[in-house]
Design a protein around this motif. Structure first.
Motif, PDB file in Angstrom:
ATOM      1  N   LEU A   1       0.833  -1.204   0.000  1.00 54.63           N
ATOM      2  CA  LEU A   1       0.000   0.000   0.000  1.00 54.63           C
ATOM      3  C   LEU A   1       0.867   1.253   0.000  1.00 54.63           C
ATOM      4  CD1 LEU A   1      -3.246   0.618   1.901  1.00 54.63           C
ATOM      5  CD2 LEU A   1      -1.382   2.207   2.272  1.00 54.63           C
ATOM      6  N   LEU A   2       1.946   1.233   0.761  1.00 53.27           N
ATOM      7  CA  LEU A   2       2.836   2.393   0.837  1.00 53.27           C
ATOM      8  C   LEU A   2       3.450   2.712  -0.525  1.00 53.27           C
ATOM      9  CD1 LEU A   2       4.442   4.523   2.402  1.00 53.27           C
ATOM     10  CD2 LEU A   2       6.071   2.723   3.002  1.00 53.27           C
ATOM     11  N   THR A   3       4.066   1.703  -1.149  1.00 49.82           N
ATOM     12  CA  THR A   3       4.762   1.965  -2.418  1.00 49.82           C
ATOM     13  C   THR A   3       3.776   2.185  -3.565  1.00 49.82           C
ATOM     14  OG1 THR A   3       4.946  -0.430  -2.813  1.00 49.82           O
ATOM     15  CG2 THR A   3       6.789   0.659  -1.703  1.00 49.82           C
TER      16      THR A   3
ATOM     17  N   LEU B   1       8.015  -1.227   8.297  1.00 52.28           N
ATOM     18  CA  LEU B   1       7.107  -0.084   8.189  1.00 52.28           C
ATOM     19  C   LEU B   1       7.798   1.184   8.664  1.00 52.28           C
ATOM     20  CD1 LEU B   1       4.221   0.855   7.583  1.00 52.28           C
ATOM     21  CD2 LEU B   1       3.636   0.297   9.939  1.00 52.28           C
ATOM     22  N   GLU B   2       8.533   1.085   9.785  1.00 54.22           N
ATOM     23  CA  GLU B   2       9.225   2.255  10.314  1.00 54.22           C
ATOM     24  C   GLU B   2      10.311   2.739   9.347  1.00 54.22           C
ATOM     25  OE1 GLU B   2      10.551   0.808  14.022  1.00 54.22           O
ATOM     26  OE2 GLU B   2       8.655   1.186  15.069  1.00 54.22           O
ATOM     27  N   GLN B   3      10.996   1.778   8.696  1.00 55.23           N
ATOM     28  CA  GLN B   3      12.027   2.161   7.742  1.00 55.23           C
ATOM     29  C   GLN B   3      11.424   2.938   6.571  1.00 55.23           C
ATOM     30  OE1 GLN B   3      13.876  -1.523   6.749  1.00 55.23           O
ATOM     31  NE2 GLN B   3      14.879  -1.754   8.743  1.00 55.23           N
ATOM     32  N   HIS B   4      10.287   2.447   6.081  1.00 52.60           N
ATOM     33  CA  HIS B   4       9.622   3.166   4.991  1.00 52.60           C
ATOM     34  C   HIS B   4       9.130   4.537   5.452  1.00 52.60           C
ATOM     35  CE1 HIS B   4       9.519   0.373   1.604  1.00 52.60           C
ATOM     36  NE2 HIS B   4       9.481  -0.583   2.500  1.00 52.60           N
ATOM     37  N   MET B   5       8.673   4.589   6.709  1.00 53.73           N
ATOM     38  CA  MET B   5       8.191   5.866   7.227  1.00 53.73           C
ATOM     39  C   MET B   5       9.325   6.895   7.271  1.00 53.73           C
ATOM     40  SD  MET B   5       4.964   5.620   7.907  1.00 53.73           S
ATOM     41  CE  MET B   5       4.782   7.032   8.971  1.00 53.73           C
ATOM     42  N   THR B   6      10.538   6.422   7.608  1.00 55.88           N
ATOM     43  CA  THR B   6      11.683   7.324   7.684  1.00 55.88           C
ATOM     44  C   THR B   6      11.980   7.960   6.332  1.00 55.88           C
ATOM     45  OG1 THR B   6      12.618   5.942   9.426  1.00 55.88           O
ATOM     46  CG2 THR B   6      14.111   7.476   8.338  1.00 55.88           C
TER      47      THR B   6
ATOM     48  N   SER C   1      -2.036   1.918 -15.180  1.00 58.08           N
ATOM     49  CA  SER C   1      -1.529   0.697 -14.538  1.00 58.08           C
ATOM     50  C   SER C   1      -1.184   0.948 -13.071  1.00 58.08           C
ATOM     51  CB  SER C   1      -0.303   0.174 -15.288  1.00 58.08           C
ATOM     52  OG  SER C   1       0.725   1.154 -15.337  1.00 58.08           O
ATOM     53  N   ALA C   2      -0.709   2.138 -12.746  1.00 57.92           N
ATOM     54  CA  ALA C   2      -0.416   2.482 -11.340  1.00 57.92           C
ATOM     55  C   ALA C   2      -1.699   2.535 -10.520  1.00 57.92           C
ATOM     56  CB  ALA C   2       0.319   3.816 -11.268  1.00 57.92           C
ATOM     57  N   ARG C   3      -2.760   3.085 -11.120  1.00 61.46           N
ATOM     58  CA  ARG C   3      -4.043   3.153 -10.406  1.00 61.46           C
ATOM     59  C   ARG C   3      -4.613   1.753 -10.174  1.00 61.46           C
ATOM     60  NH1 ARG C   3      -9.020   2.522 -11.265  1.00 61.46           N
ATOM     61  NH2 ARG C   3      -8.704   2.111 -13.491  1.00 61.46           N
ATOM     62  N   ILE C   4      -4.530   0.889 -11.198  1.00 63.46           N
ATOM     63  CA  ILE C   4      -5.016  -0.488 -11.056  1.00 63.46           C
ATOM     64  C   ILE C   4      -4.246  -1.206  -9.950  1.00 63.46           C
ATOM     65  CG2 ILE C   4      -5.111  -2.730 -12.211  1.00 63.46           C
ATOM     66  CD1 ILE C   4      -5.643  -1.222 -14.826  1.00 63.46           C
ATOM     67  N   ASN C   5      -2.948  -0.998  -9.928  1.00 66.04           N
ATOM     68  CA  ASN C   5      -2.086  -1.614  -8.917  1.00 66.04           C
ATOM     69  C   ASN C   5      -2.484  -1.178  -7.513  1.00 66.04           C
ATOM     70  OD1 ASN C   5       0.786  -1.349  -7.326  1.00 66.04           O
ATOM     71  ND2 ASN C   5       0.737  -3.148  -8.661  1.00 66.04           N
ATOM     72  N   LYS C   6      -2.698   0.100  -7.345  1.00 60.65           N
ATOM     73  CA  LYS C   6      -3.074   0.652  -6.031  1.00 60.65           C
ATOM     74  C   LYS C   6      -4.458   0.168  -5.603  1.00 60.65           C
ATOM     75  CE  LYS C   6      -4.656   5.013  -4.082  1.00 60.65           C
ATOM     76  NZ  LYS C   6      -4.922   6.426  -4.365  1.00 60.65           N
TER      77      LYS C   6
ATOM     78  N   LYS D   1      12.220   6.271  -9.579  1.00 59.92           N
ATOM     79  CA  LYS D   1      12.716   5.445  -8.473  1.00 59.92           C
ATOM     80  C   LYS D   1      11.554   4.847  -7.669  1.00 59.92           C
ATOM     81  CE  LYS D   1      17.032   8.010  -7.885  1.00 59.92           C
ATOM     82  NZ  LYS D   1      17.853   8.806  -6.935  1.00 59.92           N
ATOM     83  N   ILE D   2      10.473   5.588  -7.556  1.00 54.39           N
ATOM     84  CA  ILE D   2       9.311   5.099  -6.805  1.00 54.39           C
ATOM     85  C   ILE D   2       8.685   3.894  -7.511  1.00 54.39           C
ATOM     86  CG2 ILE D   2       6.985   5.673  -6.041  1.00 54.39           C
ATOM     87  CD1 ILE D   2       7.918   8.493  -5.528  1.00 54.39           C
ATOM     88  N   ALA D   3       8.546   3.964  -8.845  1.00 53.21           N
ATOM     89  CA  ALA D   3       7.975   2.839  -9.596  1.00 53.21           C
ATOM     90  C   ALA D   3       8.862   1.605  -9.489  1.00 53.21           C
ATOM     91  CB  ALA D   3       7.786   3.236 -11.058  1.00 53.21           C
ATOM     92  N   LYS D   4      10.184   1.819  -9.504  1.00 52.06           N
ATOM     93  CA  LYS D   4      11.115   0.694  -9.361  1.00 52.06           C
ATOM     94  C   LYS D   4      10.997   0.061  -7.978  1.00 52.06           C
ATOM     95  CE  LYS D   4      15.994  -0.486  -9.866  1.00 52.06           C
ATOM     96  NZ  LYS D   4      17.360   0.025 -10.162  1.00 52.06           N
TER      97      LYS D   4
END
Length: 764
Positions: A233-235, A751-756, A248-253, A490-493
């Motif tokens: 969900l985050l990425t 989760l905390e690492q992603h939050m950082t 495709s990004a919307r379908i993925n989300k 970078k976000i899509a990767k």
């Protein structure tokens, strides 16, 4: 609980017991009083924190204290000398009463009430334990009722907490789905992360408290989905925010949000025991259960020749054969495997036809019980379907093993990542077809494993694995398409990496699932291996090989012995957990013995997988064989010991060998009549208790010696060797276990690492 109260009321009087027994009874009473006191203290603390249930909980706690006081007041304190009292060693079940476990408290109460009924009233001139038997019965009923009420009220509070936590998560989830800026997303996701951590801990505790293994497996599956989807969900949301016009990004989300909501709903269904429309759909019957039901129907003919009709036997078998089409119709089943399955199906048909002929012949002569021809036909039919099950298991396991080896290289995933990073949409489309084909293979393989899994929890895990592959496959493809459209993102990767990691994680879970299914099939995990009798060898004793069940009185007599078996198996499990090498042969075989002993304990309660005395005797044979295997491992282990240490281990091992041989001989000895059968059951459980006692004595010393010699071996190596061993022995953290027993939170550190990293979103 009802059985224990009935036992108390209906128990027959017996002769006077020893001073040791009387003192033990008094100590049981004291232990129950202390246990209930602590239990009630927890209930009162809960009441102060929940005003809406304060009055009800307070009343229930008051009744529990009053009831336990009445119980103790009805027990006569025995006059025992100080020296005798010091010699007493109370069973560990009293010391180890756990307040959270209602069944353990009730077991202790049952012991308290049961021993009292062992002595008659004073009217016949003998000593009695209870001053007022009727009053004791009423007090015991009140105690069980009040303790149950406290638990029910506490359970309502826990359920309310979980529902409230879920509702908060859903509200925040809706806000997350509608955000349009990174700043707003970071703020709301921080709140979402905290709420998910709280929900994870609440549901983890609930999962550990569930007694129904089926519900526990469903809860583990739902929590596994939430664990993986939290990162997805985050990425996926970050990718959609960065590329808002990308379809495709919307379908993925959208797929991630949908799956999270379904998992949250499933948790609430389990907690509240509600049923949704989806739950009303009947899952396809597994072949394992079909074979089990077919065998039970056939074996019923031993007791009643009119229990079935010839048509029902044929229709049951044909339904079973039809289910094997999942194996024979598969394009991935080899020709040899297909022919073997079809041949065994035909053999089962022939044996069932012979059974029908023998059955009709027996009815024509008005036989009151099964004739020898019917007995032989029953055994042959059961053996043929067992052979079929074995072949299906072999096919499913070999298919899964081969598939895991091929997919372990992750070639399609690597190709998709490379093609996406290059912006090559055509290559992404081509490799997507390859991944889709692999997904279909994995989904079909999960279906085959479902047929041979052997237990409901494993069936649920197979269904979860099938659904996971079915959902994640298309999500990986949509994530790869997004990266191909925006190769510099970078976000899509990162998003594609997260979904690929989820796929790889599920493959690891599938390997664990395969091992669990193999363990069940081989009798190492809570199941027993059905011993297949040779027709020729046992045809002379067919009349004696009848399966019976213990009645209520016999279960009562076995209750104390069964409880000791239960506690010993728990102690063995505790000891093996202290070993650093969990794959050591001694550890695995000791765990297997404890698991089978626990099955035998459940049998004494009329519960569990062992339904009849024949099942118990089969289990005893398997347990004795496993015990002898443990002896072999101990003998190998002792070769590295010095004389004094070796002598201690070998002495205990010789005791273990003798007990296993005695159990094996006793289990195989045919008996006739109800009394003899009950004595054989009693002997089997006593010998099993003796085996576990010896194993429990061996495990700590062997663990100590194993650590000692391992340390000495390490100290003798060179510094370079030592460093290499340290690197090789560094534990690899797994994302989760098959049943999630030790996981109260999911992905919190990740989760905390992603939050950082959220504050750096704009710079990516």
């Amino acid at each position: 609980m009802c059985l224990q109260i009935t036992t108390l009321i209906n128990h027959k009087d017996k002769p006077k017991k020893s001073e040791r027994t009387l003192a033990a009874i008094h100590r049981v009473g004291q232990a129950v009083s202390v246990a209930v006191g602590r239990f009630v203290a927890v209930g009162e603390a809960i009441a102060t924190e929940n005003q809406e249930l304060k009055d009800e909980m307070g009343q229930a706690c008051f009744e529990a204290r009053r009831a336990v006081s009445q119980c103790r007041s009805h027990i006569r304190v025995p006059s025992v000398s100080l020296s005798t009292y010091k010699r007493l060693r109370m069973p560990e079940m009293v010391v180890r009463i756990r307040i959270k476990k209602l069944d353990t408290v009730c077991d202790a109460i049952a012991q308290l009430t049961d021993v009292g009924s062992a002595l008659p009233s004073q009217s016949d001139g003998r000593v009695t334990v209870f001053s007022d038997r009727t009053g004791m019965v009423k007090a015991a009923r009140l105690l069980l009722s009040s303790v149950t009420k406290v638990l029910v009220l506490a359970d309502r509070i826990v359920i309310k907490q979980i529902i409230t936590s879920r509702n908060k998560v859903l509200v925040t989830l809706d806000h997350l789905e509608r955000v349009s800026t990174f700043q707003e997303f970071v703020q709301i996701f921080s709140q979402f992360g905290n709420e998910m951590v709280e929900f994870a801990h609440l549901t983890g505790d609930r999962q550990n408290d569930l007694k129904d293994e089926k519900k526990k497996a469903r809860m583990a599956a739902a929590r596994a989905v939430l664990e993986k989807c939290t990162m997805m969900l985050l990425t996926a949301s970050k990718t959609c925010l960065r590329h808002p016009d990308c379809e495709s990004a919307r379908i993925n989300k959208d797929a991630v949000f949908h799956r999270m909501r379904c998992a949250l709903e499933q948790v609430i269904e389990i907690v509240t025991e509600a049923r949704s429309c989806g739950e009303n759909k009947i899952l396809p019957a597994s072949i394992y259960n079909g074979i089990k039901d077919f065998k039970l129907s056939v074996e019923c003919l031993r007791e009643n020749l009119s229990s079935l009709s010839p048509q029902s036997v044929g229709s049951q078998l044909e339904a079973l054969v039809e289910q094997t089409e999942d194996f024979t119709d598969s394009a991935y089943t080899s020709h040899e495997q297909r022919q073997a399955i079809l041949g065994l199906c035909q053999l089962a048909r022939q044996d069932s036809q012979q059974l029908v002929h023998a059955w009709i012949e027996a009815q024509s002569v008005h036989a009151k019980e099964a004739t020898e021809d019917v007995e032989v036909a029953i055994l042959k039919t059961c053996q043929s379907v067992n052979d079929l099950r074995r072949e299906l298991h072999k096919v499913a396991v070999s298919r899964t093993s081969d598939l895991l080896k091929v997919h372990g290289e992750q070639l399609p995933l690597r190709a998709l990542k490379a093609a996406g990073a290059e912006g090559n949409l055509e290559a992404v489309t081509e490799y997507s077809r390859t991944l889709t084909e692999q997904k279909e293979q994995l989904v079909e393989t999960c279906r085959l494993l479902y047929h041979v899994s052997g237990t409901e929890p494993l069936e649920i895990t197979c269904v979860h694995a099938e659904e996971t592959f079915h959902v994640i496959g298309p999500q990986i493809i949509s994530a790869a398409q997004t990266l191909a459209l925006h190769p510099s993102s970078k976000i899509a990767k990162e998003n594609l990496e997260v979904f690929c990691e989820a796929w790889e994680s599920q493959l690891c879970d599938m390997a664990l699932l395969l091992r669990e299914i193999n363990d069940v099939f081989e009798g190492r995990r809570g199941m027993f291996v059905l011993v297949i009798y040779s027709i020729g060898k046992h045809s002379a004793n067919l009349k004696t090989a009848k399966a019976v069940k213990l009645d209520a009185e016999e279960q009562t007599s076995m209750a104390k012995l069964g409880l000791e078996l239960r506690l010993l198996s728990s102690d063995v499990d505790t000891e093996v957990e202290k070993w650093e090498e969990q794959e050591h042969d001694i550890v695995r075989q000791s765990q297997s013995l404890a698991s089978m002993a626990y099955n035998m304990y459940l049998f004494t309660r009329g519960e569990g997988l062992l339904k009849t005395t024949l099942d118990l005797f089969h289990q005893a044979e398997v347990l004795s064989e496993e015990g002898l295997q443990l002896c072999s491992s101990l003998r190998t282990f002792s070769t590295q010991l010095v004389d004094e240490e070796k002598s201690v281990v070998m002495t205990e091992m010789e005791k273990l060998v003798a007990l296993c041989q005695q159990l094996q001989i006793g289990a195989k000895t045919p008996v006739q009549g109800k009394t003899a059968t009950f004595q054989k059951v009693d002997l089997s459980i006593q010998k099993t208790r003796g085996i576990l006692t010896v194993v429990l004595a061996l495990l700590p010393s062997c663990n100590k010696l194993n650590r000692k010699y391992k340390s000495e071996r390490n100290s003798l190596g060179s510094p370079q060797d030592w460093r290499e061993r340290q690197d090789a022995s560094t534990p690899v953290k797994e994302e989760g276990t098959l049943n999630g027993k030790n996981s109260n939170g999911f992905g919190v550190k990740s989760l905390e690492q992603h939050m950082t990293g959220l504050n750096l979103l704009e710079s990516k």
